[in-house]
Design an enzyme around this catalytic site. Structure first.
Site, PDB file in Angstrom:
ATOM      1  N   ASN A  43      45.668  38.597  37.180  1.00 38.00           N
ATOM      2  CA  ASN A  43      44.754  39.622  37.674  1.00 38.00           C
ATOM      3  C   ASN A  43      45.417  40.489  38.744  1.00 38.00           C
ATOM      4  O   ASN A  43      46.305  40.051  39.478  1.00 38.00           O
ATOM      5  CB  ASN A  43      43.413  39.041  38.146  1.00 38.00           C
ATOM      6  N   GLU A  45      44.155  43.128  41.457  1.00 41.89           N
ATOM      7  CA  GLU A  45      43.012  43.731  42.153  1.00 41.89           C
ATOM      8  C   GLU A  45      43.409  44.991  42.896  1.00 41.89           C
ATOM      9  O   GLU A  45      44.603  45.286  43.075  1.00 41.89           O
ATOM     10  CB  GLU A  45      42.396  42.690  43.105  1.00 41.89           C
ATOM     11  N   CYS A  54      41.657  42.454  34.946  1.00 40.02           N
ATOM     12  CA  CYS A  54      41.664  41.016  34.668  1.00 40.02           C
ATOM     13  C   CYS A  54      42.986  40.592  34.035  1.00 40.02           C
ATOM     14  O   CYS A  54      43.670  41.386  33.371  1.00 40.02           O
ATOM     15  CB  CYS A  54      40.536  40.661  33.707  1.00 40.02           C
ATOM     16  N   GLU A  56      43.587  38.658  31.433  1.00 38.96           N
ATOM     17  CA  GLU A  56      43.630  38.733  29.965  1.00 38.96           C
ATOM     18  C   GLU A  56      43.913  40.158  29.508  1.00 38.96           C
ATOM     19  O   GLU A  56      44.697  40.395  28.572  1.00 38.96           O
ATOM     20  CB  GLU A  56      42.300  38.272  29.358  1.00 38.96           C
ATOM     21  N   CYS A  96      35.884  36.920  30.983  1.00 44.53           N
ATOM     22  CA  CYS A  96      34.664  37.687  31.268  1.00 44.53           C
ATOM     23  C   CYS A  96      34.265  38.482  30.022  1.00 44.53           C
ATOM     24  O   CYS A  96      35.028  38.583  29.051  1.00 44.53           O
ATOM     25  CB  CYS A  96      34.878  38.605  32.459  1.00 44.53           C
ATOM     26  N   CYS A  99      36.682  41.253  28.987  1.00 45.17           N
ATOM     27  CA  CYS A  99      37.907  40.724  28.376  1.00 45.17           C
ATOM     28  C   CYS A  99      37.652  40.218  26.962  1.00 45.17           C
ATOM     29  O   CYS A  99      38.526  40.336  26.099  1.00 45.17           O
ATOM     30  CB  CYS A  99      38.503  39.623  29.246  1.00 45.17           C
TER      31      CYS A  99
HETATM   32  N1  THU Z   1      39.109  37.778  36.458  1.00 45.99           N
HETATM   33  C1  THU Z   1      40.059  37.767  35.471  1.00 45.99           C
HETATM   34  O1  THU Z   1      41.233  38.077  35.707  1.00 45.99           O
HETATM   35  N2  THU Z   1      39.666  37.424  34.221  1.00 45.99           N
HETATM   36  C2  THU Z   1      38.389  37.048  33.880  1.00 45.99           C
HETATM   37  O2  THU Z   1      38.124  36.858  32.703  1.00 45.99           O
HETATM   38  C3  THU Z   1      37.399  36.839  34.922  1.00 45.99           C
HETATM   39  C4  THU Z   1      37.716  37.437  36.247  1.00 45.99           C
HETATM   40  C5  THU Z   1      39.507  38.174  37.804  1.00 45.99           C
HETATM   41  C6  THU Z   1      38.926  39.470  38.272  1.00 45.99           C
HETATM   42  C7  THU Z   1      39.016  39.323  39.768  1.00 45.99           C
HETATM   43  O3  THU Z   1      40.337  39.706  40.172  1.00 45.99           O
HETATM   44  C8  THU Z   1      38.848  37.826  40.006  1.00 45.99           C
HETATM   45  O4  THU Z   1      39.080  37.211  38.738  1.00 45.99           O
HETATM   46  C9  THU Z   1      37.474  37.427  40.524  1.00 45.99           C
HETATM   47  O5  THU Z   1      36.480  37.962  39.727  1.00 45.99           O
END
Ligand code: THU
Length: 147
Positions: A43, A45, A54, A56, A96, A99
């Protein structure tokens, strides 16, 4: 042969590069490709929170940039809260909703129901699902008349 635990191990290595100073939650993803190679992502941010990417989606965009979106067979996903610089926790983390839709693009283009292995940042527990279980009745290329 690459087993689910190997994909999870690769996702855990990828998660070490997570840029997650806002959520303090690291996620790693590892794609198993038809040729046996592995493509990873973590991830990414942003101070403008909604721009965050994200793990994925980053991994799938990387596979696409290599011209290999159609070659994704399985995905390993891990995640956990960062404590003292390392991701922790044994509860499996699943992709999520956004994704799942992005994974569906690879599944449709590749013509296969991608297997998704979910794990925590630590431990042996792995929960495995087919994408069709995680995203039933998905919207996809066929809805746009694209085979
Ligand atoms: N996140 C992912 O990288 N993949 C997911 O499928 C769920 C959430 C990340 C987004 C954010 O940087 C952190 O997890 C908290 O939500």
């Amino acid at each position: 042969m690459t087993e689910p635990k190997d994909l999870i191990a690769a996702a855990r290595v990828a998660a070490r590069h997570a840029h997650a100073p806002y959520s303090n939650f690291a996620v790693g993803a590892a794609l198993l490709m038809t040729d046996g190679s592995i493509v990873t992502g973590c991830n990414f941010e942003n101070a403008s929170y909604g721009l965050s990417l994200c793990a994925e989606t980053v991994a799938l965009a990387t596979a696409n940039a290599q011209g290999r979106l159609a070659a994704v067979v399985e995905i390993g996903v891990i995640g956990g809260a960062i404590v003292d610089g390392a991701a922790r926790g044994t509860d499996p983390v699943g992709p999520c909703g956004r994704c799942r839709q992005v994974i569906n693009e690879a599944a449709q283009i590749g013509g296969r129901d991608i297997l998704v292995h979910c794990a925590g940042a630590e431990g042996e527990r792995i929960a495995t699902y087919r994408l069709s279980e995680l995203l039933p009745h998905a919207f996809g290329p066929a809805d746009l008349g694209i085979a």
